[in-house]
Design an enzyme around this catalytic site. Structure first.
Site, PDB file in Angstrom:
ATOM      1  N   CYS A  33      -3.921   3.587  -5.667  1.00 21.96           N
ATOM      2  CA  CYS A  33      -4.270   3.924  -4.281  1.00 21.96           C
ATOM      3  C   CYS A  33      -3.507   5.005  -3.315  1.00 21.96           C
ATOM      4  CB  CYS A  33      -4.432   2.767  -3.311  1.00 21.96           C
ATOM      5  SG  CYS A  33      -2.915   2.048  -2.933  1.00 21.96           S
ATOM      6  N   ASP A  35      -0.661   4.501  -2.182  1.00 25.18           N
ATOM      7  CA  ASP A  35       0.330   3.948  -1.215  1.00 25.18           C
ATOM      8  C   ASP A  35       1.652   4.101  -1.660  1.00 25.18           C
ATOM      9  OD1 ASP A  35      -1.825   3.850   0.377  1.00 25.18           O
ATOM     10  OD2 ASP A  35      -2.052   1.579   0.245  1.00 25.18           O
ATOM     11  N   CYS A 103      -1.926  -5.125  -3.056  1.00 31.25           N
ATOM     12  CA  CYS A 103      -0.952  -4.619  -2.230  1.00 31.25           C
ATOM     13  C   CYS A 103       0.561  -5.430  -2.126  1.00 31.25           C
ATOM     14  CB  CYS A 103      -1.730  -4.490  -0.777  1.00 31.25           C
ATOM     15  SG  CYS A 103      -3.264  -4.019  -0.873  1.00 31.25           S
TER      16      CYS A 103
HETATM   17 FE1  FES Z   1      -2.800   0.678  -1.535  1.00 26.37          FE
HETATM   18 FE2  FES Z   1      -3.056  -1.591  -0.324  1.00 26.37          FE
HETATM   19  S1  FES Z   1      -4.607  -0.155  -0.854  1.00 26.37           S
HETATM   20  S2  FES Z   1      -1.440  -0.871  -1.386  1.00 26.37           S
END
Ligand code: FES
Length: 131
Positions: A33, A35, A103
């Site tokens: 993702c 992040d 996450c």
């Molecule tokens: Fe990337 Fe939550 S969607 S850490």
């Protein structure tokens, strides 16, 4: 779909920031993702004296980083390794939606990496006879 605790930590994340004299800084990311988490630790006597972080990510990543920082604060490194897991972080938030479980691995993984970096650093500094 998010618990009250998730919404609370998302709206008011605890321990955000950086530590100037941190003895471990670890960056962790989730390639699926994009992040990212940057975690700063001040470790003394095999325990976490202070923890701060910067997070770029979804609401669940913010909430899990926040609650994980509370769980880690003041804990021994052994406790961090034993008790701060993807599952225990999700439980501390009264659960996460299934698709958001990954996450919580951002903070759990970063803490595990930080502890092993710190221990490797200390091992490199201490003469074997003193270890
Ligand atoms: Fe990337 Fe939550 S969607 S850490």
């Amino acid at each position: 779909m998010y618990s009250k605790k998730v919404m609370d930590h998302f709206a008011n994340p605890r321990n955000v920031g950086s530590i100037d004299d941190a003895n471990v800084v670890v960056q962790a990311g989730d390639p699926s993702c994009g992040d990212g988490l940057l975690i700063f630790l001040k470790i003394e006597n095999e325990a976490i004296k202070d923890i701060k972080y910067k997070i770029y990510g979804c609401g669940a990543a913010i909430a899990t980083s926040s609650v994980a920082s509370e769980m880690a604060m003041g804990r021994s490194l052994d406790d961090v390794l034993s008790f701060i897991t993807e599952q225990s972080i999700a439980e501390a938030l009264d659960g996460l939606p299934e698709e958001k479980m990954h996450c919580s691995n951002l903070a759990a993984g970063a803490l595990r990496t930080a502890v092993s970096h710190y221990r490797a650093k200390v091992a490199g500094q201490v003469a074997p006879a003193d270890a």
